[in-house]
Motif scaffolding. Structure first.
Motif, PDB file in Angstrom:
ATOM      1  N   MET A 106      36.185 -67.690 -40.397  1.00 24.42           N
ATOM      2  CA  MET A 106      34.952 -68.462 -40.590  1.00 24.42           C
ATOM      3  C   MET A 106      33.800 -67.648 -40.010  1.00 24.42           C
ATOM      4  SD  MET A 106      36.252 -72.272 -39.460  1.00 24.42           S
ATOM      5  CE  MET A 106      34.580 -72.915 -39.468  1.00 24.42           C
ATOM      6  N   ALA A 164      26.011 -70.880 -44.547  1.00 20.71           N
ATOM      7  CA  ALA A 164      26.604 -69.726 -43.868  1.00 20.71           C
ATOM      8  C   ALA A 164      25.530 -68.779 -43.358  1.00 20.71           C
ATOM      9  CB  ALA A 164      27.559 -68.990 -44.805  1.00 20.71           C
ATOM     10  N   GLY A 205      29.356 -66.580 -40.249  1.00 13.61           N
ATOM     11  CA  GLY A 205      28.008 -66.931 -40.680  1.00 13.61           C
ATOM     12  C   GLY A 205      27.018 -65.981 -40.059  1.00 13.61           C
ATOM     13  N   ALA A 243      34.510 -73.945 -43.199  1.00 17.97           N
ATOM     14  CA  ALA A 243      33.372 -73.104 -43.583  1.00 17.97           C
ATOM     15  C   ALA A 243      32.108 -73.629 -42.908  1.00 17.97           C
ATOM     16  CB  ALA A 243      33.193 -73.101 -45.099  1.00 17.97           C
TER      17      ALA A 243
END
Length: 137
Positions: free
Chosen positions: A130, A68, A132, A64
């Protein structure tokens, strides 16, 4: 008659060996450069930029990005630290405004945030789940 206190006996070279051990440890830790990514617009960084200096940090841990969602100034230096045991990257989607290249476990890479204000989604192309977002303003 006064009591005499005896100091524990230590071999004469013990202090010197201990001092030499500390010096070696200090020398070894001073040689670490933190590594870097391997892509064209990535600049390896020995130490992360501080937010006060116009830079900030993304940490990769447990598959992660942290944080984010990140907001930075145009042109800010963003340092990415990979604390996972596998390689990752940070790649902007859409406009492809930034890309770190592969960042090995325990390594860092630095990229420059876009000069144009806006929202830039990114992901790890190695592990596409993953995700962001980088906001530049």
């Amino acid at each position: 008659m006064p009591l005499l206190r005896r100091r524990p006996h230590r071999p004469s070279g013990c202090r010197a060996a201990l001092a030499a051990s500390f010096l070696c440890l200090a020398a070894l830790t001073g040689c670490s450069d933190g590594g870097g990514g391997s892509s064209g617009d990535t600049t390896p960084s020995a130490s992360p930029s501080s937010p006060a200096a116009g830079g900030t940090r993304i940490t990769i841990k447990d598959f992660a990005f942290g944080p984010a969602d990140l907001t930075v100034r145009p042109g800010a230096k963003v340092t990415v630290v990979n604390e996972d045991s596998t390689a990752h990257d940070v790649t902007a989607t859409g406009a492809k405004a930034f890309k770190t290249g592969t960042i090995g476990p325990g390594r860092t890479a630095t990229f420059t945030a876009p000069a144009k204000s806006g929202n830039y989604d990114y992901l790890c192309t190695i592990h596409p789940s993953m995700k962001g977002a980088l906001t530049v303003r």
